[in-house]
Design a protein around this motif. Structure first.
Motif, PDB file in Angstrom:
ATOM      1  N   ASP A   1      15.346  -3.214  -9.101  1.00 33.03           N
ATOM      2  CA  ASP A   1      15.015  -3.551  -7.785  1.00 33.03           C
ATOM      3  C   ASP A   1      15.275  -2.532  -6.943  1.00 33.03           C
ATOM      4  N   VAL A   2      14.483  -2.465  -6.042  1.00 35.44           N
ATOM      5  CA  VAL A   2      14.586  -1.630  -4.739  1.00 35.44           C
ATOM      6  C   VAL A   2      14.674  -2.334  -3.359  1.00 35.44           C
ATOM      7  N   ILE A   3      15.608  -1.617  -2.371  1.00 38.57           N
ATOM      8  CA  ILE A   3      15.783  -2.764  -1.270  1.00 38.57           C
ATOM      9  C   ILE A   3      15.644  -1.479  -0.091  1.00 38.57           C
ATOM     10  N   GLY A   4      14.600  -1.758   0.827  1.00 36.36           N
ATOM     11  CA  GLY A   4      14.565  -0.817   1.987  1.00 36.36           C
ATOM     12  C   GLY A   4      14.779  -1.363   3.279  1.00 36.36           C
ATOM     13  N   PHE A   5      15.167  -0.725   4.487  1.00 38.72           N
ATOM     14  CA  PHE A   5      15.544  -1.466   5.445  1.00 38.72           C
ATOM     15  C   PHE A   5      14.674  -0.545   6.631  1.00 38.72           C
ATOM     16  N   GLY A   6      14.014  -1.474   7.570  1.00 36.64           N
ATOM     17  CA  GLY A   6      13.296  -0.510   8.540  1.00 36.64           C
ATOM     18  C   GLY A   6      12.074  -1.171   9.051  1.00 36.64           C
ATOM     19  N   PRO A   7      11.195  -0.693   9.909  1.00 37.49           N
ATOM     20  CA  PRO A   7      10.017  -1.370  10.429  1.00 37.49           C
ATOM     21  C   PRO A   7       8.923  -1.584   9.295  1.00 37.49           C
ATOM     22  N   LEU A   8       7.976  -2.517   9.815  1.00 38.22           N
ATOM     23  CA  LEU A   8       6.932  -2.822   8.834  1.00 38.22           C
ATOM     24  C   LEU A   8       6.298  -1.641   8.167  1.00 38.22           C
ATOM     25  N   SER A   9       6.133  -0.550   9.177  1.00 39.40           N
ATOM     26  CA  SER A   9       5.559   0.761   8.641  1.00 39.40           C
ATOM     27  C   SER A   9       6.178   1.605   7.412  1.00 39.40           C
ATOM     28  N   ALA A  10       7.517   0.961   6.966  1.00 40.63           N
ATOM     29  CA  ALA A  10       8.028   1.463   5.819  1.00 40.63           C
ATOM     30  C   ALA A  10       7.596   0.904   4.602  1.00 40.63           C
ATOM     31  N   GLU A  11       6.705  -0.035   4.682  1.00 46.17           N
ATOM     32  CA  GLU A  11       5.920  -0.763   3.422  1.00 46.17           C
ATOM     33  C   GLU A  11       5.130   0.401   2.669  1.00 46.17           C
ATOM     34  N   ASP A  12       4.599   1.344   3.459  1.00 41.62           N
ATOM     35  CA  ASP A  12       3.797   2.467   2.727  1.00 41.62           C
ATOM     36  C   ASP A  12       4.870   3.149   1.603  1.00 41.62           C
ATOM     37  N   VAL A  13       6.059   3.403   2.265  1.00 38.69           N
ATOM     38  CA  VAL A  13       6.987   4.168   1.482  1.00 38.69           C
ATOM     39  C   VAL A  13       7.484   3.116   0.131  1.00 38.69           C
ATOM     40  N   MET A  14       7.715   1.838   0.609  1.00 43.98           N
ATOM     41  CA  MET A  14       8.029   1.087  -0.479  1.00 43.98           C
ATOM     42  C   MET A  14       7.077   0.861  -1.799  1.00 43.98           C
ATOM     43  N   LYS A  15       5.596   1.077  -1.173  1.00 44.01           N
ATOM     44  CA  LYS A  15       4.596   0.988  -2.006  1.00 44.01           C
ATOM     45  C   LYS A  15       4.675   2.110  -3.204  1.00 44.01           C
ATOM     46  N   GLU A  16       5.156   3.141  -2.716  1.00 45.79           N
ATOM     47  CA  GLU A  16       5.247   4.486  -3.567  1.00 45.79           C
ATOM     48  C   GLU A  16       6.367   4.144  -4.615  1.00 45.79           C
TER      49      GLU A  16
ATOM     50  N   VAL B   1      -0.923   5.696 -13.662  1.00 47.34           N
ATOM     51  CA  VAL B   1      -2.240   5.200 -13.276  1.00 47.34           C
ATOM     52  C   VAL B   1      -2.453   3.709 -13.221  1.00 47.34           C
ATOM     53  N   PRO B   2      -1.627   2.940 -14.234  1.00 46.19           N
ATOM     54  CA  PRO B   2      -1.941   1.589 -14.092  1.00 46.19           C
ATOM     55  C   PRO B   2      -1.084   0.918 -13.153  1.00 46.19           C
ATOM     56  N   ASP B   3       0.348   1.370 -12.980  1.00 50.41           N
ATOM     57  CA  ASP B   3       1.196   0.830 -11.801  1.00 50.41           C
ATOM     58  C   ASP B   3       0.552   1.476 -10.415  1.00 50.41           C
ATOM     59  N   ILE B   4      -0.214   2.565 -10.204  1.00 52.36           N
ATOM     60  CA  ILE B   4      -0.933   2.894  -9.062  1.00 52.36           C
ATOM     61  C   ILE B   4      -1.713   1.991  -8.533  1.00 52.36           C
ATOM     62  N   MET B   5      -2.876   1.654  -9.710  1.00 51.25           N
ATOM     63  CA  MET B   5      -3.875   0.652  -9.411  1.00 51.25           C
ATOM     64  C   MET B   5      -3.204  -0.638  -9.094  1.00 51.25           C
ATOM     65  N   LYS B   6      -2.250  -1.134  -9.568  1.00 51.14           N
ATOM     66  CA  LYS B   6      -1.927  -2.438  -9.662  1.00 51.14           C
ATOM     67  C   LYS B   6      -1.054  -2.476  -8.003  1.00 51.14           C
ATOM     68  N   THR B   7      -0.406  -1.421  -7.676  1.00 53.86           N
ATOM     69  CA  THR B   7       0.195  -1.493  -6.430  1.00 53.86           C
ATOM     70  C   THR B   7      -0.869  -1.345  -5.265  1.00 53.86           C
ATOM     71  N   TYR B   8      -1.954  -0.617  -5.398  1.00 56.14           N
ATOM     72  CA  TYR B   8      -2.787  -0.483  -4.358  1.00 56.14           C
ATOM     73  C   TYR B   8      -4.059  -1.703  -4.349  1.00 56.14           C
ATOM     74  N   ASP B   9      -3.970  -2.533  -5.519  1.00 54.86           N
ATOM     75  CA  ASP B   9      -5.015  -3.519  -5.513  1.00 54.86           C
ATOM     76  C   ASP B   9      -4.413  -4.798  -5.200  1.00 54.86           C
ATOM     77  N   GLY B  10      -3.005  -4.784  -4.914  1.00 58.54           N
ATOM     78  CA  GLY B  10      -2.413  -6.051  -4.300  1.00 58.54           C
ATOM     79  C   GLY B  10      -1.539  -6.607  -5.342  1.00 58.54           C
ATOM     80  N   THR B  11      -1.706  -6.183  -6.836  1.00 55.75           N
ATOM     81  CA  THR B  11      -0.956  -6.938  -7.817  1.00 55.75           C
ATOM     82  C   THR B  11       0.482  -6.814  -7.766  1.00 55.75           C
ATOM     83  N   TYR B  12       1.100  -5.635  -7.482  1.00 56.34           N
ATOM     84  CA  TYR B  12       2.394  -5.403  -7.159  1.00 56.34           C
ATOM     85  C   TYR B  12       2.585  -5.211  -5.636  1.00 56.34           C
ATOM     86  N   LYS B  13       3.384  -6.348  -5.065  1.00 61.98           N
ATOM     87  CA  LYS B  13       3.696  -6.235  -3.639  1.00 61.98           C
ATOM     88  C   LYS B  13       5.168  -6.044  -3.170  1.00 61.98           C
ATOM     89  N   THR B  14       5.224  -5.475  -2.016  1.00 60.37           N
ATOM     90  CA  THR B  14       6.602  -5.487  -1.463  1.00 60.37           C
ATOM     91  C   THR B  14       6.890  -6.690  -0.731  1.00 60.37           C
TER      92      THR B  14
END
Length: 252
Positions: free
Chosen positions: A48-63, A181-194
């Motif tokens: 599991d990954v835990i980040g702390f910061g503003p909502l804009s940090a969600e882009d980094v969490m997606k990576e 590629v599968p993880d990238i697709m699932k991240t950006y189609d909303g299957t994986y969410k922060t």
């Protein structure tokens, strides 16, 4: 086993230009994530990954999700804005406890914004678990203990600690990993969410102690100091010239 990775705090957009580019996950964080994934392959379990910061940090969490971690959590609430590192550590520790049992917590050396290098020590203190600092390699985990090789000023040394434990990792020689590629697709189609964690859900008692002043690092001038040669005719005159120069420079 459950491995938890703490990402470094992300500077707010309004001050981001004062620091290096942090639009993407920095190399230190990637190394820690890779190390946790290596441990998952060796011993099983979850990362599991835990980040702390503003909502804009969600882009980094997606990576982080594109690397195949199990869950990503972003602690983000206006009540937590401008907290000093001791308060951030207490909040992160409370979240780690809330999420359930864990074996190792891993984080990098220091943040790019505050550069305090105290997150690991303060979080381990808040969690009341041992800290293994400057770990270059986690050599083994067995019988409720973790064994690591750590880097000192003069030499490397071996450390053993009971789990759960905190690892301040400086390891860079991790297995080379790339987002799939599968993880990238699932991240950006909303299957994986922060998962966004606010204080409404966490219900933490927040002390109103905030950062009120930051020291800005100044870039040192590359200009060389001009050498001044004394041209007095004798030692007494040379000494007088040097004395006058020191007074002009406010040295004496």
């Amino acid at each position: 086993m459950r491995f938890v990775v703490i990402l470094k705090q992300i500077p707010d957009d309004s001050i981001k230009e004062e620091y290096q580019d942090v639009d993407q996950l920095n190399d230190s964080d990637k190394n820690v994530i890779k190390e946790a994934l290596d441990l998952r392959e060796r011993y099983g379990g979850t990362v599991d990954v835990i980040g702390f910061g503003p909502l804009s940090a969600e882009d980094v969490m997606k990576e982080t999700l594109t690397y195949g971690i199990d869950d990503a959590f972003l602690i983000s609430d206006p009540q937590f804005a401008d907290m000093d590192v001791s308060q951030v550590a207490k909040i992160v520790a409370a979240v780690i406890k809330k999420l359930g049992p864990y074996d190792l917590v891993l984080c990098g050396r220091q943040a790019i914004d505050g550069d305090s290098a105290h997150m690991a020590s303060m979080t381990s203190c808040a969690l009341e678990i041992p800290l293994i600092a400057y770990s270059d390699e986690i050599t083994e985990m067995k019988d409720g203990s973790v064994f690591a090789t750590c880097m000192g000023d003069q030499m490397a040394y071996k450390v053993e600690a009971k789990t759960p434990a905190m690892i301040l990792s400086i390891r860079e020689k991790n297995k080379n990993r790339f987002p799939s590629v599968p993880d990238i697709m699932k991240t950006y189609d909303g299957t994986y969410k922060t998962k966004i964690l606010t204080n409404e859900e966490l219900n933490l008692s927040v002390t109103k102690r905030k950062v009120t002043q930051l020291r800005k690092y100044e870039v040192k001038s590359s200009k060389q100091q001009k050498l001044v040669m004394s041209n007095g005719k004798d030692e007494e005159e040379k000494a007088a010239q040097i004395l006058q120069l020191l007074k002009q420079k406010s040295v004496i």
